[in-house]
Design a protein around this motif. Structure first.
Motif, PDB file in Angstrom:
ATOM      1  N   ASN A  76       0.802  -1.225   0.000  1.00 35.27           N
ATOM      2  CA  ASN A  76       0.000   0.000   0.000  1.00 35.27           C
ATOM      3  C   ASN A  76       0.833   1.272   0.000  1.00 35.27           C
ATOM      4  N   SER A  77       2.154   1.139  -0.108  1.00 30.01           N
ATOM      5  CA  SER A  77       3.068   2.294  -0.064  1.00 30.01           C
ATOM      6  C   SER A  77       2.784   3.187   1.139  1.00 30.01           C
ATOM      7  N   GLU A  78       2.724   2.575   2.306  1.00 23.18           N
ATOM      8  CA  GLU A  78       2.482   3.319   3.533  1.00 23.18           C
ATOM      9  C   GLU A  78       3.348   2.729   4.642  1.00 23.18           C
ATOM     10  N   TYR A  79       3.445   3.450   5.737  1.00 23.63           N
ATOM     11  CA  TYR A  79       4.267   3.015   6.860  1.00 23.63           C
ATOM     12  C   TYR A  79       3.377   2.602   8.018  1.00 23.63           C
ATOM     13  N   VAL A  80       3.794   1.547   8.700  1.00 27.63           N
ATOM     14  CA  VAL A  80       3.031   1.023   9.830  1.00 27.63           C
ATOM     15  C   VAL A  80       3.811   1.313  11.113  1.00 27.63           C
ATOM     16  N   LEU A  81       3.137   1.984  12.052  1.00 28.31           N
ATOM     17  CA  LEU A  81       3.705   2.266  13.363  1.00 28.31           C
ATOM     18  C   LEU A  81       2.949   1.406  14.360  1.00 28.31           C
ATOM     19  N   ASN A  82       3.628   0.415  14.901  1.00 28.29           N
ATOM     20  CA  ASN A  82       2.989  -0.541  15.787  1.00 28.29           C
ATOM     21  C   ASN A  82       3.057  -0.051  17.236  1.00 28.29           C
ATOM     22  N   VAL A  83       2.287   0.984  17.534  1.00 29.64           N
ATOM     23  CA  VAL A  83       2.241   1.577  18.867  1.00 29.64           C
ATOM     24  C   VAL A  83       0.765   1.764  19.235  1.00 29.64           C
ATOM     25  N   SER A  84       0.424   1.438  20.463  1.00 26.24           N
ATOM     26  CA  SER A  84      -0.976   1.548  20.881  1.00 26.24           C
ATOM     27  C   SER A  84      -1.415   3.014  20.952  1.00 26.24           C
ATOM     28  N   LYS A  85      -2.724   3.212  20.872  1.00 31.00           N
ATOM     29  CA  LYS A  85      -3.272   4.572  20.977  1.00 31.00           C
ATOM     30  C   LYS A  85      -2.906   5.197  22.313  1.00 31.00           C
ATOM     31  N   GLU A  86      -2.963   4.402  23.374  1.00 34.34           N
ATOM     32  CA  GLU A  86      -2.644   4.900  24.712  1.00 34.34           C
ATOM     33  C   GLU A  86      -1.190   5.399  24.762  1.00 34.34           C
ATOM     34  N   ARG A  87      -0.304   4.659  24.120  1.00 33.73           N
ATOM     35  CA  ARG A  87       1.117   5.029  24.110  1.00 33.73           C
ATOM     36  C   ARG A  87       1.313   6.313  23.303  1.00 33.73           C
ATOM     37  N   MET A  88       0.594   6.449  22.199  1.00 31.56           N
ATOM     38  CA  MET A  88       0.716   7.653  21.383  1.00 31.56           C
ATOM     39  C   MET A  88       0.174   8.876  22.116  1.00 31.56           C
ATOM     40  N   GLU A  89      -0.850   8.688  22.928  1.00 30.97           N
ATOM     41  CA  GLU A  89      -1.432   9.825  23.652  1.00 30.97           C
ATOM     42  C   GLU A  89      -0.436  10.464  24.605  1.00 30.97           C
ATOM     43  N   SER A  90       0.508   9.683  25.129  1.00 31.03           N
ATOM     44  CA  SER A  90       1.493  10.245  26.044  1.00 31.03           C
ATOM     45  C   SER A  90       2.875  10.377  25.401  1.00 31.03           C
TER      46      SER A  90
END
Length: 122
Positions: A76-90
């Protein structure tokens, strides 16, 4: 008889990475890559700077993500960031007009530690 061998580590231009979509492991759109930050001495990509836009009510905030934390999806010519939403919020982020001082080794170490990556310079 021409063989079309594709080199699995085909280099790409930074300009083709900028603007690429970033999704999580569930396929949800997180944002897009705004900038590529390169270590000029080692010739390595240090970070992808990602804007998560309004995702998670984070506002228009930028995040320096270790490039090693992103997996490229050729399909899909995209990047995958395997981080939970909770982790991204902080996650440590910064304002578009106030970039961090990237020459601060502790800041770099903290970012790599947050995303559980080994510092690229070691």
């Amino acid at each position: 008889m021409s063989h079309q061998n594709t080199f699995s580590n085909t280099p790409v231009k930074a300009s083709s990475i900028i603007g690429s979509k970033v999704i999580n492991s569930k396929g949800e759109n997180l944002g897009d890559i705004k900038e590529i930050v390169i270590d000029p001495r080692l010739g390595r990509i240090a970070y992808a700077v990602i804007s998560f836009g309004g995702f998670l009510s984070l506002g228009e905030k930028l995040f320096a993500i270790p490039f090693s934390a992103l997996d490229y999806s050729l399909q899909n010519s995209e990047y995958v960031l395997n981080v939970s939403k909770e982790r991204m919020e902080s996650a440590p982020g910064f304002d578009t007009k106030h970039w961090p001082t990237m020459d601060d080794e502790q800041w770099n170490r903290d970012i790599y530690k947050y995303y559980e990556r080994s510092p690229y310079w070691e």
